[in-house]
Design a protein around this motif. Sequence first.
Motif, mmCIF file in Angstrom:
data_model
loop_
_atom_site.group_PDB
_atom_site.id
_atom_site.type_symbol
_atom_site.label_atom_id
_atom_site.label_comp_id
_atom_site.label_asym_id
_atom_site.label_seq_id
_atom_site.Cartn_x
_atom_site.Cartn_y
_atom_site.Cartn_z
ATOM 1 N N ASP A 287 -7.365 -40.786 9.782
ATOM 2 C CA ASP A 287 -7.885 -42.135 9.572
ATOM 3 C C ASP A 287 -8.610 -42.634 10.824
ATOM 4 O O ASP A 287 -8.391 -42.150 11.941
ATOM 5 C CB ASP A 287 -6.740 -43.097 9.235
ATOM 6 N N GLU A 288 -9.484 -43.627 10.587
ATOM 7 C CA GLU A 288 -10.198 -44.327 11.655
ATOM 8 C C GLU A 288 -11.010 -43.363 12.516
ATOM 9 O O GLU A 288 -11.031 -43.459 13.752
ATOM 10 C CB GLU A 288 -9.224 -45.126 12.521
ATOM 11 N N ASN A 289 -11.697 -42.424 11.878
ATOM 12 C CA ASN A 289 -12.564 -41.473 12.573
ATOM 13 C C ASN A 289 -14.026 -41.741 12.226
ATOM 14 O O ASN A 289 -14.339 -42.219 11.134
ATOM 15 C CB ASN A 289 -12.209 -40.039 12.175
ATOM 16 N N LEU A 290 -14.892 -41.389 13.151
ATOM 17 C CA LEU A 290 -16.339 -41.507 12.942
ATOM 18 C C LEU A 290 -16.978 -40.170 13.273
ATOM 19 O O LEU A 290 -16.716 -39.583 14.324
ATOM 20 C CB LEU A 290 -16.931 -42.591 13.850
ATOM 21 N N ALA A 291 -17.830 -39.680 12.376
ATOM 22 C CA ALA A 291 -18.515 -38.406 12.606
ATOM 23 C C ALA A 291 -19.932 -38.510 12.063
ATOM 24 O O ALA A 291 -20.135 -38.846 10.891
ATOM 25 C CB ALA A 291 -17.771 -37.255 11.938
ATOM 26 N N VAL A 292 -20.933 -38.217 12.924
ATOM 27 C CA VAL A 292 -22.336 -38.346 12.537
ATOM 28 C C VAL A 292 -23.122 -37.154 13.076
ATOM 29 O O VAL A 292 -22.996 -36.795 14.252
ATOM 30 C CB VAL A 292 -22.960 -39.651 13.093
#
Length: 237
Positions: free
Chosen positions: A121-126
Amino acid sequence: MKLSMMLLLTITTPVMASSPSLSVFQHSQILTDFELESMKGKYTNNGQDYYFGLQMQTQFIQDNGTQQQVGMQIEFAQVDNQPLISITISDPNVIDSQNGFQLDTLGQAAGLQQRIQIAGDENLAVNEFDMAQGRLTPMLQGINIAVGTTLVSDNSNTTFSANANTIGYQVQLASGKASQGISYQDGNGQLVQSIFINGLSHGVINQSTIRYDGMPVGPIQSNILGRQISDLTAIGF
């Protein structure tokens, strides 16, 4: 006897072939540069100078809040019919390493490959990719590295590779990894952007930028990557 001589003369006399007809070219037209650019392939003049640059940057936040950024830049040019290559990395504090890595590719498909896999949870991946005509600006505080080397950062979380089949880097996260680079294997070239997260509160942004100059590309921009990777392999990769 006369019959034998006649047969012999017939066999040894050369047959004169008729000139080929050029009528098929009567209504032909020269293709314009725009039409050539829209075709698959590469149209350059012999000895033409050109430039190809790939810049990769990864910004990441670990689950403990630590923020970091790593980068690598590869520039390949042909000037006066001589190939020149320069590989620069953003970390001046690296040491030699024998522990290389292999980029995670999606089968044998050539071209751009982007992969994101997240558990938690609460992850960012771009993964971001940009391609345009021009040249890259020099990497600030970057250092040049030699072809055929593998290096690791002083904190051991980033490995840089400039080897035969992998040009790029891999970052070890607290719970996962992020990587970017060029993979060349089995005749296929891939630009890989990959993020794996298995935890909480990670943030990763992969950015790849391609710049090219001195060659017409037009609407077939995606094909230039594979062609320039082939050029890299021609000088030792």
